[in-house]
Design an enzyme around this catalytic site. Structure first.
Site, PDB file in Angstrom:
ATOM      1  N   SER A 102      47.815  30.987  40.847  1.00 39.68           N
ATOM      2  CA  SER A 102      46.877  31.885  41.505  1.00 39.68           C
ATOM      3  C   SER A 102      46.896  31.689  43.011  1.00 39.68           C
ATOM      4  CB  SER A 102      45.458  31.661  40.955  1.00 39.68           C
ATOM      5  OG  SER A 102      44.568  32.636  41.451  1.00 39.68           O
ATOM      6  N   PHE A 140      42.144  37.429  50.126  1.00 41.99           N
ATOM      7  CA  PHE A 140      42.095  38.876  49.936  1.00 41.99           C
ATOM      8  C   PHE A 140      40.669  39.256  49.568  1.00 41.99           C
ATOM      9  CE2 PHE A 140      42.558  42.487  46.916  1.00 41.99           C
ATOM     10  CZ  PHE A 140      43.331  43.373  47.655  1.00 41.99           C
ATOM     11  N   GLU A 144      33.340  42.675  45.292  1.00 45.51           N
ATOM     12  CA  GLU A 144      32.005  42.434  45.842  1.00 45.51           C
ATOM     13  C   GLU A 144      31.043  42.054  44.733  1.00 45.51           C
ATOM     14  OE1 GLU A 144      32.410  45.473  49.652  1.00 45.51           O
ATOM     15  OE2 GLU A 144      30.767  45.764  48.229  1.00 45.51           O
ATOM     16  N   GLN A 290      52.575  24.937   5.258  1.00 45.90           N
ATOM     17  CA  GLN A 290      52.848  26.353   5.443  1.00 45.90           C
ATOM     18  C   GLN A 290      51.926  27.009   6.466  1.00 45.90           C
ATOM     19  OE1 GLN A 290      52.832  28.225   1.605  1.00 45.90           O
ATOM     20  NE2 GLN A 290      54.690  27.177   0.914  1.00 45.90           N
ATOM     21  N   GLU A 374      42.094  40.613  38.459  1.00 49.13           N
ATOM     22  CA  GLU A 374      43.173  41.572  38.729  1.00 49.13           C
ATOM     23  C   GLU A 374      43.176  42.718  37.715  1.00 49.13           C
ATOM     24  OE1 GLU A 374      44.161  40.923  41.457  1.00 49.13           O
ATOM     25  OE2 GLU A 374      44.428  38.771  41.725  1.00 49.13           O
TER      26      GLU A 374
END
Length: 395
Positions: A102, A140, A144, A290, A374
C-alpha cells in the site's frame, strides 16, 4: 510406460499452472529481487511493526534504492518498468504485508502518477526525483469523512484570492498522510475538481494519524486538515479538470492491488499447506484427510486463477488496451478470492491460525481493508453491472 510425474514441492504449489513461465527475463529478475529484499528487510520485522502499529520511515529510502517507487513511470528518476514488472513487484511486496504494498502503491500510483501525468515540468522536476529515490513521501487526498464511495460529493473547496488559491476541508483515511512531504489534494473549484500540491509545513495544513486500527497496522493512515491553506497559483496540477483526474489515479492503484493480493493469498496458502503436511491428528498429517485436501485444492485453484487474471490484465495494460471495467473485474475477483483463501487457511491452522506466530490472520485482517479501499466490493460490482447492462445503478 511413461515416467511418473515429479512430485510438486510446496515451494511450487502456489503456481500449479506455471504462470510465471510467461514472465520475461526482466520481470522475473524484478520478482526475485523484490522477494529477496522482502526476505532480508521486512519479514524479520513485520510482525513487530504490525503489533506496534508502525511503519518504519527508514525503510522508504531502501525502497527507493530498490527502484519500486514510481517504477512504472518514465523519466525523472523513475525506472520505466513494464506493467507486468510493476505487478510482480506488488505481488512480492504484499506477500509480506498489505501495508508495504500500500505504501508503494500510494507513493507511485496515487502521488507520483498525477504529478507525472498532469503536472507541469517544474512540478515534475521539483517532486518526482526525490519521491522515486525515497527521499520524499507523497499521499493522495480524495476520501472525506462523509464521502467515501461517492468522491464527487466532496466538500473540500479551493477558491481564488488574487493570484493565490485558498483551500478548506478535510480528507480521511489517507495512507501515508502522517509521513508525507507533499499531499496531492483534490478540491472543488468554480471550474470543477482540481488537484493541488500541498507541501508539509504549509500554514493551515496539518495531519492527524488514525490509531486503534485492527487492520493495516503496519501502515500510516491519517486525516488531512486544511484550514485556509494558501497556495501559490502554480500549486495546481494544470493538466486535468474534473473527476477524470482522481479516478485515473485510482485505476493505477487498483492495478497494483490486483497483483498485490495474489502475493498475500500465496503466503496464506503456502503457510496452510506447509502446516497441514506437518501437523498430525489421529496419528497422521492432516494434509492426508479429504476435507483438508479439499480446502487446499480450492485455495490453489482460486490462487492460480487470480494469478492468471493479474498477468492477463498486465499484458493488456502494457499493450495500452486495459479499460477501467477490466480493472474493476480484477479488483473485485482477486481481493474477494484472496480474502477467502486467507480465511480458509486460518481454518487449516485451527487455533494456531489466530497466533502472530503465523502470518495468516495478519493477512486476513489486512485484506478486510483492501476489500473496501480503492472502491468497495459493491462499487466494483455495480461498475461491472453497468458494463453488462448499459444501465447505471448509481451516479
Amino acid at each position: 510406460m511413461s515416467a511418473a510425474a515429479p512430485e510438486r514441492t510446496t515451494a511450487r504449489a502456489g503456481d500449479l499452472l506455471d504462470v510465471d513461465r510467461a514472465l520475461g527475463d526482466e520481470e522475473r529478475l524484478i520478482a526475485e529481487t523484490v522477494r529477496r529484499f522482502v526476505g532480508e528487510h521486512v519479514l524479520p520485522e513485520i510482525e513487530g511493526w504490525y503489533e506496534r502499529g508502525v511503519f518504519p520511515r527508514e525503510l522508504v529510502p531502501e525502497l527507493g534504492r530498490l527502484g519500486v517507487l514510481g517504477m512504472h513511470l518514465t523519466g525523472h528518476g523513475c525506472a520505466g518498468a513494464s506493467a507486468v514488472g510493476y505487478g510482480v513487484a506488488c505481488r512480492e511486496l504484499e506477500a509480506a504485508d498489505s501495508g508495504l504494498r500500500s505504501f508503494v502503491s500510494v507513493q507511485g500510483s496515487l502521488a507520483m502518477f498525477p504529478i507525472w501525468r498532469y503536472g507541469s515540468e517544474e512540478q515534475k522536476r521539483r517532486w518526482l526525483p526525490g519521491m522515486a529515490a525515497g527521499e520524499l513521501v507523497g499521499c493522495f487526498g480524495l476520501t472525506e469523512p462523509d464521502s467515501g464511495s461517492d468522491p464527487a460529493s466532496m466538500r473540500t473547496s479551493a477558491r481564488r484570492d488574487g493570484r493565490d488559491w485558498v483551500l478548506n476541508g478535510r480528507k480521511m483515511w489517507i495512507t501515508n498522510g502522517g509521513l508525507a512531504d507533499v499531499a496531492v489534494v483534490w478540491a472543488r473549484t468554480d471550474d470543477g475538481v482540481r488537484g493541488f500540491l500541498v507541501p508539509r509545513g504549509t500554514p493551515g495544513f496539518t495531519t492527524r494519524d488514525i490509531h486503534r486500527k485492527m487492520s493495516m497496522r503496519a501502515s500510516v493512515t491519517s486525516e488531512l486538515v486544511l484550514d485556509d491553506v494558501r497556495l501559490p497559483e502554480d500549486a495546481v496540477l494544470p493538466g486535468v479538470v474534473g473527476m477524470r483526474g482522481p479516478l485515473s489515479c485510482l485505476d493505477e492503484a487498483r492495478f497494483g492491488i490486483v497483483w498485490g493480493v495474489v502475493g498475500a493469498a500465496r503466503t496464506c496458502f503456502e503457510t496452510a499447506l506447509s502446516y497441514a503436511r506437518t501437523r498430525e491428528q489421529f496419528g497422521r498429517p492432516i494434509a492426508g484427510f479429504q476435507l483438508t485436501q479439499q480446502k487446499l485444492v480450492d485455495m490453489a485453484v482460486e490462487l492460480n486463477k487470480a494469478a492468471l487474471l493479474a498477468h492477463h490484465l498486465g499484458q493488456l495494460k502494457d499493450a495500452g488496451a486495459l479499460t477501467p471495467e477490466q480493472i474493476s473485474f480484477g479488483k473485485l475477483n482477486n481481493v474477494r478470492e484472496a480474502l477467502r483463501i486467507a480465511r480458509t487457511a486460518r481454518t487449516v491452522l485451527g487455533a494456531n491460525g489466530i497466533s502472530s506466530e503465523y502470518p495468516v490472520m495478519r493477512h486476513a485482517n489486512n485484506l478486510e481493508s483492501v476489500l473496501t479501499y480503492e472502491g468497495t466490493n459493491e462499487v466494483h460490482t455495480l461498475v461491472l453491472g453497468h458494463a453488462l447492462t448499459g444501465l447505471r445503478a448509481f451516479q
